[in-house]
Design a protein around this motif. Structure first.
Motif, short mmCIF file in Angstrom:
data_model
loop_
_atom_site.label_atom_id
_atom_site.label_comp_id
_atom_site.label_asym_id
_atom_site.label_seq_id
_atom_site.Cartn_x
_atom_site.Cartn_y
_atom_site.Cartn_z
N THR A 16 46.12 -3.09 -31.10
CA THR A 16 46.44 -1.92 -31.15
C THR A 16 45.91 -0.89 -30.19
O THR A 16 46.67 -0.01 -29.88
N ALA A 17 44.94 -1.12 -29.47
CA ALA A 17 44.49 -0.01 -28.41
C ALA A 17 45.56 -0.19 -27.09
O ALA A 17 45.73 0.73 -26.54
N GLU A 18 45.86 -1.53 -26.94
CA GLU A 18 46.70 -1.60 -25.74
C GLU A 18 48.08 -0.70 -26.14
O GLU A 18 48.67 -0.25 -25.14
N TRP A 19 48.53 -1.19 -27.35
CA TRP A 19 49.83 -0.64 -27.63
C TRP A 19 49.50 0.97 -27.70
O TRP A 19 50.62 1.57 -27.08
N ASP A 20 48.56 1.54 -28.16
CA ASP A 20 48.54 3.10 -28.17
C ASP A 20 48.30 3.54 -26.85
O ASP A 20 49.05 4.60 -26.40
N ALA A 21 47.77 2.77 -25.77
CA ALA A 21 47.90 3.19 -24.64
C ALA A 21 49.17 3.26 -23.91
O ALA A 21 49.60 4.04 -23.13
N PHE A 22 49.98 2.13 -24.24
CA PHE A 22 51.14 2.15 -23.92
C PHE A 22 52.06 3.03 -24.25
O PHE A 22 52.80 4.08 -23.49
N VAL A 23 52.21 3.47 -25.41
CA VAL A 23 52.96 4.27 -26.09
C VAL A 23 52.49 5.79 -25.63
O VAL A 23 53.29 6.69 -25.26
N GLY A 24 51.15 6.00 -25.42
CA GLY A 24 50.60 7.32 -25.19
C GLY A 24 51.23 7.59 -23.63
O GLY A 24 51.77 8.65 -23.12
N GLY A 25 51.14 6.71 -22.77
CA GLY A 25 51.71 6.66 -21.47
C GLY A 25 53.07 7.00 -21.32
O GLY A 25 53.69 7.70 -20.33
N ALA A 26 53.82 6.31 -22.12
CA ALA A 26 55.59 6.55 -22.23
C ALA A 26 55.78 7.93 -22.61
O ALA A 26 56.75 8.51 -22.16
N LYS A 27 54.99 8.24 -23.55
CA LYS A 27 55.22 9.73 -24.13
C LYS A 27 54.84 10.67 -23.00
O LYS A 27 55.51 12.04 -22.94
N ASP A 28 53.69 10.56 -22.13
CA ASP A 28 53.31 11.04 -21.01
C ASP A 28 54.08 11.19 -19.97
O ASP A 28 53.82 11.93 -18.77
N GLY A 29 55.29 10.43 -19.93
CA GLY A 29 55.94 9.99 -18.58
C GLY A 29 55.16 9.23 -17.27
O GLY A 29 55.82 9.37 -16.36
#
Length: 74
Positions: free
Chosen positions: A57-70
């Motif tokens: 879940t931590a890896e997924w959250d980091a990926f989704v956050g990075g995608a949202k931040d561009g």
């Protein structure tokens, strides 16, 4: 199929796979995502019996956050 990855036991037989709502009906380059207990699984929608990538879940959250931040924009 039950697998062990990153200290997690993941039963992909019980996975409910989702494609993005932005994926069109004729789109052939999509991935599917399943939230399976403490893990997130990702697979190629064209090859559902093929391998799946497993994320914590931590890896997924980091990926989704990075995608949202561009972070991954070209």
């Amino acid at each position: 199929m039950e697998i062990e990855a990153k200290g997690l036991r993941v039963d992909l037989n019980r996975a409910r796979w989702f494609k993005s709502t932005r994926s069109g009906p004729n789109c052939d380059n999509c991935v599917e995502v399943a939230f399976v207990g403490e893990a997130i699984a990702v697979r190629d929608s064209k090859n559902p019996s093929g391998p799946a990538l497993i994320f914590t879940t931590a890896e997924w959250d980091a990926f989704v956050g990075g995608a949202k931040d561009g972070e991954f924009d070209l």
